[in-house]
Design a protein around this motif. Structure first.
Motif, short mmCIF file in Angstrom:
data_model
loop_
_atom_site.label_atom_id
_atom_site.label_comp_id
_atom_site.label_asym_id
_atom_site.label_seq_id
_atom_site.Cartn_x
_atom_site.Cartn_y
_atom_site.Cartn_z
N LEU A 122 0.81 4.22 12.98
CA LEU A 122 -0.31 4.57 13.84
C LEU A 122 -1.23 3.35 14.03
O LEU A 122 -1.77 3.12 15.13
CB LEU A 122 -1.09 5.73 13.25
CG LEU A 122 -2.24 6.30 14.10
CD1 LEU A 122 -1.71 6.80 15.44
CD2 LEU A 122 -2.95 7.42 13.35
N GLY A 123 -1.39 2.56 12.97
CA GLY A 123 -2.17 1.33 13.08
C GLY A 123 -1.56 0.37 14.09
O GLY A 123 -2.27 -0.28 14.87
N VAL A 124 -0.23 0.28 14.09
CA VAL A 124 0.47 -0.57 15.06
C VAL A 124 0.25 -0.04 16.48
O VAL A 124 -0.04 -0.81 17.41
CB VAL A 124 1.97 -0.62 14.73
CG1 VAL A 124 2.74 -1.34 15.84
CG2 VAL A 124 2.20 -1.32 13.40
N ALA A 125 0.38 1.28 16.65
CA ALA A 125 0.22 1.89 17.98
C ALA A 125 -1.19 1.67 18.52
O ALA A 125 -1.38 1.31 19.69
CB ALA A 125 0.53 3.38 17.91
N ILE A 126 -2.21 1.86 17.68
CA ILE A 126 -3.59 1.64 18.11
C ILE A 126 -3.81 0.16 18.42
O ILE A 126 -4.49 -0.21 19.38
CB ILE A 126 -4.58 2.11 17.04
CG1 ILE A 126 -4.48 3.64 16.88
CG2 ILE A 126 -6.01 1.72 17.39
CD1 ILE A 126 -5.33 4.20 15.75
N GLY A 127 -3.19 -0.70 17.63
CA GLY A 127 -3.30 -2.14 17.87
C GLY A 127 -2.77 -2.55 19.23
O GLY A 127 -3.27 -3.50 19.85
N ALA A 169 0.81 -1.22 0.00
CA ALA A 169 0.00 0.00 0.00
C ALA A 169 0.84 1.28 0.00
O ALA A 169 0.50 2.25 -0.68
CB ALA A 169 -0.94 0.01 1.20
N VAL A 170 1.93 1.29 0.75
CA VAL A 170 2.67 2.54 0.93
C VAL A 170 3.85 2.69 -0.02
O VAL A 170 4.38 3.80 -0.19
CB VAL A 170 3.17 2.68 2.38
CG1 VAL A 170 2.01 2.55 3.35
CG2 VAL A 170 4.25 1.64 2.71
N GLY A 171 4.31 1.61 -0.65
CA GLY A 171 5.42 1.70 -1.59
C GLY A 171 6.77 1.55 -0.91
O GLY A 171 6.88 1.64 0.32
N PRO A 172 7.83 1.33 -1.70
CA PRO A 172 9.15 1.03 -1.15
C PRO A 172 9.70 2.09 -0.20
O PRO A 172 10.22 1.77 0.86
CB PRO A 172 10.03 0.89 -2.40
CG PRO A 172 9.07 0.54 -3.49
CD PRO A 172 7.80 1.26 -3.17
N SER A 173 9.62 3.36 -0.59
CA SER A 173 10.23 4.41 0.22
C SER A 173 9.57 4.52 1.59
O SER A 173 10.24 4.51 2.63
CB SER A 173 10.13 5.75 -0.51
OG SER A 173 10.70 6.78 0.28
N GLU A 174 8.25 4.62 1.62
CA GLU A 174 7.54 4.73 2.88
C GLU A 174 7.64 3.44 3.70
O GLU A 174 7.70 3.48 4.92
CB GLU A 174 6.06 5.06 2.62
CG GLU A 174 5.82 6.48 2.14
CD GLU A 174 6.07 7.51 3.24
OE1 GLU A 174 5.49 7.38 4.32
OE2 GLU A 174 6.87 8.43 2.99
N SER A 187 -6.98 -0.66 7.50
CA SER A 187 -7.94 0.43 7.24
C SER A 187 -7.21 1.76 7.11
O SER A 187 -7.51 2.57 6.22
CB SER A 187 -8.97 0.50 8.37
OG SER A 187 -9.72 -0.70 8.45
N LEU A 188 -6.25 1.99 8.00
CA LEU A 188 -5.54 3.28 7.99
C LEU A 188 -4.66 3.43 6.75
O LEU A 188 -4.64 4.51 6.14
CB LEU A 188 -4.70 3.42 9.26
CG LEU A 188 -5.48 3.69 10.55
CD1 LEU A 188 -4.55 3.70 11.75
CD2 LEU A 188 -6.21 5.04 10.46
N VAL A 189 -3.93 2.39 6.37
CA VAL A 189 -3.03 2.53 5.22
C VAL A 189 -3.80 2.58 3.90
O VAL A 189 -3.32 3.17 2.92
CB VAL A 189 -1.97 1.41 5.17
CG1 VAL A 189 -1.06 1.47 6.38
CG2 VAL A 189 -2.62 0.04 5.06
N LEU A 190 -4.98 1.97 3.87
CA LEU A 190 -5.80 2.09 2.66
C LEU A 190 -6.42 3.48 2.57
O LEU A 190 -6.63 4.01 1.47
CB LEU A 190 -6.90 1.02 2.66
CG LEU A 190 -6.41 -0.43 2.51
CD1 LEU A 190 -7.59 -1.39 2.52
CD2 LEU A 190 -5.61 -0.61 1.21
N TRP A 191 -6.73 4.06 3.72
CA TRP A 191 -7.29 5.42 3.75
C TRP A 191 -6.23 6.46 3.42
O TRP A 191 -6.45 7.36 2.62
CB TRP A 191 -7.88 5.69 5.13
CG TRP A 191 -8.26 7.12 5.37
CD1 TRP A 191 -9.16 7.87 4.66
CD2 TRP A 191 -7.73 7.99 6.38
NE1 TRP A 191 -9.23 9.14 5.17
CE2 TRP A 191 -8.37 9.24 6.23
CE3 TRP A 191 -6.80 7.82 7.40
CZ2 TRP A 191 -8.09 10.33 7.07
CZ3 TRP A 191 -6.53 8.90 8.24
CH2 TRP A 191 -7.16 10.12 8.07
#
Length: 414
Positions: A179-184, A38-43, A166-170
């Motif tokens: 942030l998804g990891v932190a919320i998890g 979803a985020v690509g190599p750099s991110e 959900s967050l990375v698709l948004w």
């Protein structure tokens, strides 16, 4: 409780923990794949760097978990006092870790080349629930509440997959993924709070279970675990130094097989640790657990040798075909690392101070010998050899000390 009844309970608990840790690892791996696409190599590179830092930070949580589990397992008369002290300590340590990382946000941003202070700040925030959860997990492990601990582990993996995806698709970015990891990390805290909500309040905390004594033990545990993680991870760093980019990539692909074999029997360590803390059951728990991991590892080594084309599908495919003949060696490496992890926890269970020096010594030997090799096969052979020697020495030491302690415990009054 009779020994057969205790064994059946451990087996049943081990099954539940095995399913939960497997689901947790699959969910974690699944989110990693989703994030990469979803985020690509750099991110994704920035996200992976932040996860690596959180793995280092996690040794604090694991140190707290080992302290809680060991003390509860060996002192059933002061469970309430230990729970109160470890939860208070975990709260203080988690806030201290989070505050320290917040102060180091500019340094984290520069060190990991994130180009985002916000992303670095999310690392600091995520460290708080990650560390706090260590105390809760240790209580459940020490009390052998395997059903609750299984739910706890499920809550560590599945919400990360759902919320993170959900967050990375948004908004596809390293910050959203982190942030998804932190919320998890918040979900297991909720589980821990719920199952521990009815804990008793002790009248007084015995001096031997003071916050200071637990902090000292947790720091020692974290140092031992850090030494083990360094030993089990330094080979990829060595590979980047002594091999060209192509061969280093082949080695990294082979390590996927090793990591699978390392994490597959993780539940054995979780279930065996409380028993290894008791002088009466230490030797039996250690031997049975080593045999269980060894048998599982032997089957995997044979499968990796006989079914190597199938195994290649999971380690990168045809582009990494040159490493296929070595997959069984990497499977053996993962098995040795899994057995070595059990031995490291055996060291924590008996609170040995000198044994950790052997782990640090093995790390030095591995670096010295590893920097002299020139091929993938030579490097993995050196790593297996060094780890196997360390495993043998620690096993002999553990069995000797356990055999001495058992008669003494049998003769003890009461």
């Amino acid at each position: 409780m009779s020994e057969p009844s205790s064994a059946r309970r451990a087996l049943s608990g081990g099954g539940r923990v095995a399913v939960a840790t497997s689901a947790m690892n699959v969910a974690t791996y699944g989110f990693t794949i989703v994030a990469a696409r979803a985020v690509g190599p750099s991110e994704y590179g920035a996200f992976a760097a932040c996860l690596s830092l959180l793995i280092v930070v996690q040794v604090g949580a694991l140190g707290l978990q080992a302290t809680a589990a060991r003390r509860i397992a060996v002192d059933r008369g002061n469970v309430a006092a230990i729970e109160r002290a470890i939860l208070a300590l975990a709260g203080k340590v988690s806030l201290a870790v989070g505050l320290l990382l917040l102060l180091l946000v500019p340094a984290i941003d520069a060190l990991l080349n994130l180009d985002s202070l916000v992303t670095a700040a999310v690392v600091a925030v995520a460290a708080v629930p990650l560390t706090l959860a260590g105390g809760q997990a240790g209580i459940l492990q020490g009390e052998r509440r395997w059903g609750a601990l299984a739910v706890f582990y499920l809550a560590q993996g599945l919400p990360r997959l759902l919320v993170g995806t959900s967050l990375v698709l948004w908004r596809p970015s390293a910050t959203s993924a982190l942030l998804g990891v932190a919320i998890g990390f918040l979900f297991p805290l909720v589980v821990g709070w719920w199952v521990l909500r009815d804990r008793r309040t002790p009248d007084v905390v015995p001096p031997e279970h003071s916050g200071h004594s637990m902090l000292v033990e947790s720091a020692h545990n974290a140092q031992v675990l850090f030494a083990y993680f360094a030993l089990s991870s330094v080979d990829i760093v060595i590979a980047r130094q002594v091999l060209d980019d192509h061969d280093a990539g082949l080695y990294a692909a082979g390590l996927i097989m090793a990591k699978v074999m390392l994490f597959l029997p993780q539940f054995v360590v979780v279930v065996a640790f409380p028993d290894m803390a008791s002088t009466e059951s230490r030797q039996r728990a250690l031997v049975r657990s080593l045999l269980a991991i060894g048998v599982l590892g032997c089957l995997a080594v044979v499968a990796a040798k006989v079914l190597s084309p199938v195994a290649m599908f999971f380690v990168g495919g045809a582009d990494f075909g040159e490493v296929e003949d070595l997959l069984w060696v990497f499977a053996a490496l993962g098995t040795v690392l899994a057995m070595l992890q059990l031995q490291v926890y055996a060291v924590l269970a008996r609170q040995a101070r000198r044994s950790v020096l052997l782990v640090w010594a093995a790390l030095v030997v591995l670096v010295v010998l590893g920097l002299r090799v020139e091929s993938v096969a030579a490097l993995v052979t050196v790593v297996v050899a060094v780890d196997a020697v360390l495993l043998t020495v620690l096993t002999l030491a553990s069995l000797r000390l356990a055999s001495r302690a058992a008669p003494a415990a049998t003769r003890a009054p009461g």
